[in-house]
Design an enzyme around this catalytic site. Structure first.
Site, mmCIF file in Angstrom:
data_model
loop_
_atom_site.group_PDB
_atom_site.id
_atom_site.type_symbol
_atom_site.label_atom_id
_atom_site.label_comp_id
_atom_site.label_asym_id
_atom_site.label_seq_id
_atom_site.Cartn_x
_atom_site.Cartn_y
_atom_site.Cartn_z
ATOM 1 N N LYS A 62 0.795 -1.241 0.000
ATOM 2 C CA LYS A 62 0.000 0.000 0.000
ATOM 3 C C LYS A 62 0.828 1.292 0.000
ATOM 4 O O LYS A 62 0.328 2.354 0.369
ATOM 5 C CB LYS A 62 -1.006 0.046 1.169
ATOM 6 N N HIS A 123 6.781 -7.491 -2.404
ATOM 7 C CA HIS A 123 6.648 -6.795 -1.120
ATOM 8 C C HIS A 123 7.677 -7.346 -0.122
ATOM 9 O O HIS A 123 7.622 -7.008 1.064
ATOM 10 C CB HIS A 123 5.247 -6.993 -0.530
ATOM 11 N N SER A 153 -4.047 2.980 4.762
ATOM 12 C CA SER A 153 -4.345 2.340 3.479
ATOM 13 C C SER A 153 -4.359 0.817 3.625
ATOM 14 O O SER A 153 -5.238 0.131 3.095
ATOM 15 C CB SER A 153 -3.308 2.775 2.438
HETATM 16 P P1 A3P Z 1 -5.142 4.752 -0.430
HETATM 17 O O1 A3P Z 1 -5.691 3.535 0.193
HETATM 18 O O2 A3P Z 1 -4.590 5.699 0.595
HETATM 19 O O3 A3P Z 1 -6.090 5.433 -1.349
HETATM 20 P P2 A3P Z 1 -0.407 -0.214 -3.655
HETATM 21 O O4 A3P Z 1 -0.508 -0.016 -5.107
HETATM 22 O O5 A3P Z 1 0.983 -0.288 -3.129
HETATM 23 O O6 A3P Z 1 -1.284 -1.342 -3.180
HETATM 24 O O7 A3P Z 1 -0.959 1.125 -2.953
HETATM 25 C C1 A3P Z 1 -2.308 1.481 -3.031
HETATM 26 C C2 A3P Z 1 -2.446 2.885 -2.512
HETATM 27 O O8 A3P Z 1 -1.893 3.782 -3.503
HETATM 28 C C3 A3P Z 1 -3.885 3.315 -2.322
HETATM 29 O O9 A3P Z 1 -3.870 4.321 -1.313
HETATM 30 C C4 A3P Z 1 -4.198 3.872 -3.696
HETATM 31 O O10 A3P Z 1 -5.319 4.706 -3.745
HETATM 32 C C5 A3P Z 1 -2.920 4.648 -3.944
HETATM 33 N N1 A3P Z 1 -2.715 4.964 -5.379
HETATM 34 C C6 A3P Z 1 -2.805 4.147 -6.433
HETATM 35 N N2 A3P Z 1 -2.607 4.810 -7.580
HETATM 36 C C7 A3P Z 1 -2.375 6.110 -7.238
HETATM 37 C C8 A3P Z 1 -2.115 7.293 -7.982
HETATM 38 N N3 A3P Z 1 -2.045 7.281 -9.310
HETATM 39 N N4 A3P Z 1 -1.923 8.441 -7.296
HETATM 40 C C9 A3P Z 1 -1.996 8.458 -5.949
HETATM 41 N N5 A3P Z 1 -2.249 7.376 -5.189
HETATM 42 C C10 A3P Z 1 -2.433 6.196 -5.826
#
Ligand code: A3P
Length: 310
Positions: A62, A123, A153
């Site tokens: 996340k 991860h 998150s």
């Molecule tokens: P939130 O839950 O705070 O919205 P991962 O890809 O490592 O699983 O992380 C997911 C997190 O990154 C989520 O955070 C998601 O919304 C955010 N995320 C994904 N794409 C994004 C983007 N283009 N810009 C900003 N945040 C992004």
């Protein structure tokens, strides 16, 4: 003669194995809690031999993995959004250590089917990354996100991802995060581990907050690290295509391709908020104080420029 194993696409695998998805238990591997299937298949995961041209994107869960993946893919395809819709993120970027009940393909199954250069997601904390990545001097991009937003998150992700352990109460979740008891272990050890090795191992170390503040700069940093050169126009296009709203609307990047039995977006969307500072809507002042005091202790050996607001 050994029959070649049929490797399904993730979506197909999930549909066939829907009944076998449950909140899988964690088992500690060298002090790091990981999903039972990962630990059971650890010998083949740690023996994975990458090609020197393979690229690894490493994160604590996340922290912005999917965002960085989409930027990389678009850079490698000169901003061609259609080319980057050739499949969902999980098929374009095999998840190195992920293992599920069959016939859902494992990350290794998908990797075996692809020719280098491959874009690989992990991860794993740095000490568990297969040695081959360092031996072959593969490029590694690491994205780190401030602890409190990362925790928030991850908490919502545990709620919606039915393959993760039950998150428990919000307060219990904070405790488990601070003690490194969540899947993939301690956030503190994770971010510090890659940070300490970043120069020696030529890791591109990015911060989610910097990406949010200046997405164009992030695209340019990744472009230079990958020894690519795309036009100003393409850079601008990639910034637009990888904005939170564009990715939320992109069915090949927003994880709606995982069946509801596992990812229930009605509980919490994968593309949830994408903001810096959402932790202020979750932590009480008392929780924040306890967390901050513990943070100082756990991060005392490094000076890392994390920001919890912009
Ligand atoms: P939130 O839950 O705070 O919205 P991962 O890809 O490592 O699983 O992380 C997911 C997190 O990154 C989520 O955070 C998601 O919304 C955010 N995320 C994904 N794409 C994004 C983007 N283009 N810009 C900003 N945040 C992004």
């Amino acid at each position: 003669m050994e029959m070649e194993k049929e490797v399904l696409k993730y979506e197909e695998g999930f549909n066939r194995a829907a009944g076998a998805i449950s909140r899988f238990p964690l088992i500690e591997l060298k002090g790091v809690p990981l999903r039972n299937y990962i630990v059971q298949n650890w010998s083949s995961i740690s023996a994975f031999e990458p090609d020197p041209t393979d690229l690894l994107i490493a994160t604590y869960p996340k922290a912005g993995t999917t965002w960085a993946q989409e930027i990389v893919d678009l850079l490698l395809h000169n901003g061609d959004s259609e080319a980057c819709k050739r499949g969902p993120t999980v098929d374009r970027f095999p998840f190195l250590e992920i293992q599920y009940p069959p016939p859902i393909p494992s990350g290794l199954d998908l990797l075996k089917k692809m020719k280098p250069p491959r874009f690989i997601k992990t991860h794993l904390p740095i000490q568990l990354v297969p040695e081959g990545f360092w031996k072959h001097k593969c490029k590694v991009i690491y994205v780190a996100r401030n602890a409190k937003d990362n925790l928030v998150s991850y908490y919502h992700f545990h709620r919606m991802n039915k393959a993760q352990p039950d998150p428990g109460t919000w307060d219990e979740y904070i405790q488990n995060f601070m003690r490194g008891k969540l899947a993939w272990g301690s956030w503190y050890d994770h971010v510090k581990g890659y940070w300490k090795e970043r120069e020696k191992k030529n890791i591109l170390y990015l911060f989610y907050e910097d990406m949010k503040e200046n997405p164009r700069q992030a695209v340019e940093q990744i472009m230079r690290y990958l020894d690519l050169s795309v036009s100003e126009e393409v850079i601008e296009k990639i910034v637009q295509l990888t904005s939170f709203n564009s990715m939320k609307d992109n069915p090949m990047a927003n994880y709606t391709f995982i069946p509801k039995i596992m990812f229930d977006h009605s509980v919490s969307a994968f593309m949830r908020k994408g903001e810096v500072g959402d932790w202020t809507n979750h932590f009480t002042p008392a929780q924040s104080q306890v967390f901050d005091e513990d943070y100082v202790r756990q991060m005392a050996d490094v000076d890392m420029p994390f920001r919890t607001s912009l």
